[in-house]
Design an enzyme around this catalytic site. Structure first.
Site, PDB file in Angstrom:
ATOM      1  N   ASN A 153       1.049  -1.276   0.127  1.00 33.33           N
ATOM      2  CA  ASN A 153       0.174   0.019   0.013  1.00 33.33           C
ATOM      3  C   ASN A 153       0.925   1.331   0.065  1.00 33.33           C
ATOM      4  O   ASN A 153       1.716   1.231   0.832  1.00 33.33           O
ATOM      5  CB  ASN A 153      -0.859   0.116   1.269  1.00 33.33           C
ATOM      6  CG  ASN A 153      -1.779  -1.391   1.542  1.00 33.33           C
ATOM      7  OD1 ASN A 153      -1.938  -2.023   0.543  1.00 33.33           O
ATOM      8  ND2 ASN A 153      -2.089  -1.544   2.678  1.00 33.33           N
ATOM      9  N   HIS A 164       7.310   5.258   5.978  1.00 30.66           N
ATOM     10  CA  HIS A 164       8.281   4.635   5.508  1.00 30.66           C
ATOM     11  C   HIS A 164       7.963   3.614   4.684  1.00 30.66           C
ATOM     12  O   HIS A 164       7.240   2.713   5.041  1.00 30.66           O
ATOM     13  CB  HIS A 164       9.082   4.189   7.094  1.00 30.66           C
ATOM     14  CG  HIS A 164      10.460   3.540   6.890  1.00 30.66           C
ATOM     15  ND1 HIS A 164      11.383   4.055   7.629  1.00 30.66           N
ATOM     16  CD2 HIS A 164      10.948   2.731   5.851  1.00 30.66           C
ATOM     17  CE1 HIS A 164      12.429   3.582   6.863  1.00 30.66           C
ATOM     18  NE2 HIS A 164      12.303   2.845   6.287  1.00 30.66           N
ATOM     19  N   HIS A 166       7.258   0.225   2.699  1.00 25.23           N
ATOM     20  CA  HIS A 166       7.345  -1.197   3.231  1.00 25.23           C
ATOM     21  C   HIS A 166       6.122  -1.613   2.484  1.00 25.23           C
ATOM     22  O   HIS A 166       5.300  -1.187   1.743  1.00 25.23           O
ATOM     23  CB  HIS A 166       6.911  -1.293   4.615  1.00 25.23           C
ATOM     24  CG  HIS A 166       5.709  -0.694   5.112  1.00 25.23           C
ATOM     25  ND1 HIS A 166       5.580   0.698   5.230  1.00 25.23           N
ATOM     26  CD2 HIS A 166       4.239  -1.302   5.172  1.00 25.23           C
ATOM     27  CE1 HIS A 166       3.913   0.689   5.447  1.00 25.23           C
ATOM     28  NE2 HIS A 166       3.207  -0.403   5.473  1.00 25.23           N
ATOM     29  N   GLN A 168       3.991  -5.813   2.586  1.00 26.30           N
ATOM     30  CA  GLN A 168       3.297  -6.940   3.680  1.00 26.30           C
ATOM     31  C   GLN A 168       3.090  -8.223   3.142  1.00 26.30           C
ATOM     32  O   GLN A 168       3.134  -8.100   1.976  1.00 26.30           O
ATOM     33  CB  GLN A 168       2.103  -6.186   4.159  1.00 26.30           C
ATOM     34  CG  GLN A 168       2.386  -5.014   5.130  1.00 26.30           C
ATOM     35  CD  GLN A 168       1.159  -4.447   5.706  1.00 26.30           C
ATOM     36  OE1 GLN A 168       0.360  -5.213   6.495  1.00 26.30           O
ATOM     37  NE2 GLN A 168       0.557  -3.131   5.347  1.00 26.30           N
ATOM     38  N   CYS A 196      -2.567 -21.279 -22.169  1.00 25.92           N
ATOM     39  CA  CYS A 196      -2.875 -20.380 -20.706  1.00 25.92           C
ATOM     40  C   CYS A 196      -3.447 -19.093 -21.297  1.00 25.92           C
ATOM     41  O   CYS A 196      -2.792 -18.295 -22.162  1.00 25.92           O
ATOM     42  CB  CYS A 196      -1.355 -20.557 -20.422  1.00 25.92           C
ATOM     43  SG  CYS A 196      -1.349 -18.810 -19.044  1.00 25.92           S
ATOM     44  N   GLU A 309     -20.545  -0.367  -6.368  1.00 21.24           N
ATOM     45  CA  GLU A 309     -19.324  -1.261  -6.882  1.00 21.24           C
ATOM     46  C   GLU A 309     -19.599  -2.549  -5.620  1.00 21.24           C
ATOM     47  O   GLU A 309     -19.463  -3.374  -5.974  1.00 21.24           O
ATOM     48  CB  GLU A 309     -18.034  -0.645  -6.291  1.00 21.24           C
ATOM     49  CG  GLU A 309     -17.502   0.171  -7.302  1.00 21.24           C
ATOM     50  CD  GLU A 309     -18.043   1.504  -7.371  1.00 21.24           C
ATOM     51  OE1 GLU A 309     -18.892   1.952  -6.619  1.00 21.24           O
ATOM     52  OE2 GLU A 309     -17.617   2.384  -8.272  1.00 21.24           O
TER      53      GLU A 309
END
Lengths: 342, 124
Positions: A153, A164, A166, A168, A196, A309
């Site tokens: 995110n 900072h 990052h 997850q 495929c 949505e």
């Protein structure tokens, strides 16, 4: 005239509101307030996190959980799921439940507090993908886990709570519904055509070129045919494999290069654009799958998800993927940096 | 070990929380101080030099996460326990700067255990 489009894999419908025809400059990106103060992810503050499970960059002999790292992976201090305990499942009438066993880790991508992925060189970005694979391989040894989801995110609007940089990782005892939908959709296509669907998408997109953002010898980045958000991009390896863990060194470098380019293009088109990206890969216990193809999906967070949505599963996008790809392609990137939209 | 009662600073915008915590924590032998908001808490951190801070998150103006980051910038070793009615703030990685995160309850045993445990780390 708006256009309804169907995602060929999961069958999700979207509305492309072409008449709105939004250009990158039409999107208002909320400015993230820089809160400042103590950051638990910065070097020197390692004592605030649980002990690391992986770190790169420290000189040999340096103790773990000390500064000097270039990337660090730590378990979540306040995890949503717990690593301890046996997995149990039970039924309550028609309802199924299980205990919250899982692993939740944070990949601290850089020691530099204000550095973003878009600003990193491909060499630096490379270690982020190494960390993803290393952690996936390690967690797949735990028989309780069926799937590892890796996501990022970026920006408060996209759910990042700390500036900072990052990403997850969450290891789950089940295969998520969305992943199952992709697996089923691609299997249906494979059963019918013996090919495929992602490999076919790559072939067709390279032929038409209208939704291609960029490519290199190993990867292609396209604006998705039926996007949920404007400028939604998929980064797909040209070589077929269902499992990200099988990525080789050549692909690692090419992945870092194309990711770096994609993020720089997006950041130039829409500065500090909030986004999420998610690694889509086969479940941990699945052998090599002919019908599935690992890839990344990158979704800028530029429109809101509301009642329509939630009620329909449709998404409305004010920029067509063809226009989005055109805008992104036209951007001239300088060596290691970014310039402006052409 | 310092020869005095440990000083606990409670930061919360609800008066009733202060009354409850003060009564229970004074009974446990702590010296309890109160701040009703972030700026007041930061001032008291300098003035009374607490040994531990119990910090609410959802406060008007400066929220608990911002207060936490400022406290830890001033005094990184000062234990701070986040205490919130909302477990979802655990998803905010900035909360990692805290030493513990407790979901508010009228049963204060978890909070008391955490205070005891975190004070022990700084020599009480």
């Amino acid at each position: 005239m708006p256009e309804l489009r169907r995602d060929p894999i999961v069958g999700r419908w979207v509305i492309i509101a072409k008449e709105r025809g939004k250009r990158p400059s039409d999107f208002v990106v909320p400015k993230d307030e820089v809160k400042g103060g103590f950051c638990p992810l910065c070097p020197g503050h390692e004592y605030t996190t649980p002990p690391e499970v992986l770190a790169y960059g420290r000189p040999p002999g340096a103790p773990p959980n000390s500064p000097g790292w270039s990337l660090r992976v730590v378990p979540n201090k306040f995890p949503a799921l717990r690593i301890e305990g046996e997995l149990w499942k039970e039924g309550e009438g028609i309802y199924d439940k299980m205990n919250g066993v899982g692993a939740h880790e944070v990949i601290v991508e850089t020691p530099n507090h204000n550095e973003t992925l878009a600003e990193m060189s491909p060499d630096r970005l490379l270690q982020v993908f190494w960390a993803y694979r290393d952690r996936m391989i390690d967690l797949s040894r735990d028989n309780r886990f069926r799937y590892v989801i890796i996501f990022k995110n970026f920006g408060r609007a996209a759910g990042a709570s700390l500036e900072h940089s990052h990403s997850q990782l969450i290891a789950l005892p089940i295969v998520p519904h969305l992943v199952n939908q992709e697996l089923k959709g691609s299997k249906l296509y494979y059963d019918y055509k013996e090919r495929c669907i992602y490999c076919d998408i790559i072939r067709q997109e390279l032929q038409t070129g209208t939704r291609v953002v960029c490519e290199n010898h190993e990867f292609i980045a396209i604006c998705a045919f039926a996007p949920r958000q404007p400028f939604e991009m998929w980064i797909i390896p040209k070589r077929h494999h269902s499992d990200f863990r099988a990525i080789d060194d050549r692909q690692f470098r090419a992945l870092a290069e194309i990711f770096s380019e994609v993020l720089k293009r997006l950041n130039t088109a829409i500065p500090r654009c909030p986004y999420n990206f998610v690694l889509h890969t086969a479940p941990l216990r699945e052998p090599y799958l002919e019908h599935y193809h690992w890839h990344f999906e990158l979704l800028p967070k530029l429109t809101h998800i509301a009642g329509f949505e939630w009620g329909t599963g449709f998404y409305i996008t004010p920029t067509s993927p063809e226009d989005a790809a055109h805008f992104l392609r036209e951007i001239t990137l300088s060596e290691g940096g970014q310039e402006n939209a052409g | 070990m310092p020869d005095r009662k440990p000083r606990v600073l409670i930061v919360d915008d609800e008066e009733s929380i202060h009354l409850l915590y003060r009564e229970e924590l004074e009974e446990e032998g702590y010296e309890v101080h109160s701040a009703m908001n972030g700026p007041e808490a930061l001032e008291l951190v300098d003035k009374i030099e607490p040994d531990i801070v119990v910090l609410d998150i959802n406060m008007p103006g400066m929220d608990g996460i911002q207060v936490l980051r400022k406290i830890k910038e001033k005094r990184p070793q000062l234990p701070v326990i986040l205490c919130s009615a909302y477990p979802e703030y655990k998803q905010d990685l900035a909360s990692w700067a805290s030493d513990d995160y407790i979901v508010k309850s009228y049963d204060l045993s978890e909070l008391k255990d955490s205070i005891k445990r975190n004070l022990a780390k700084v020599g009480f």
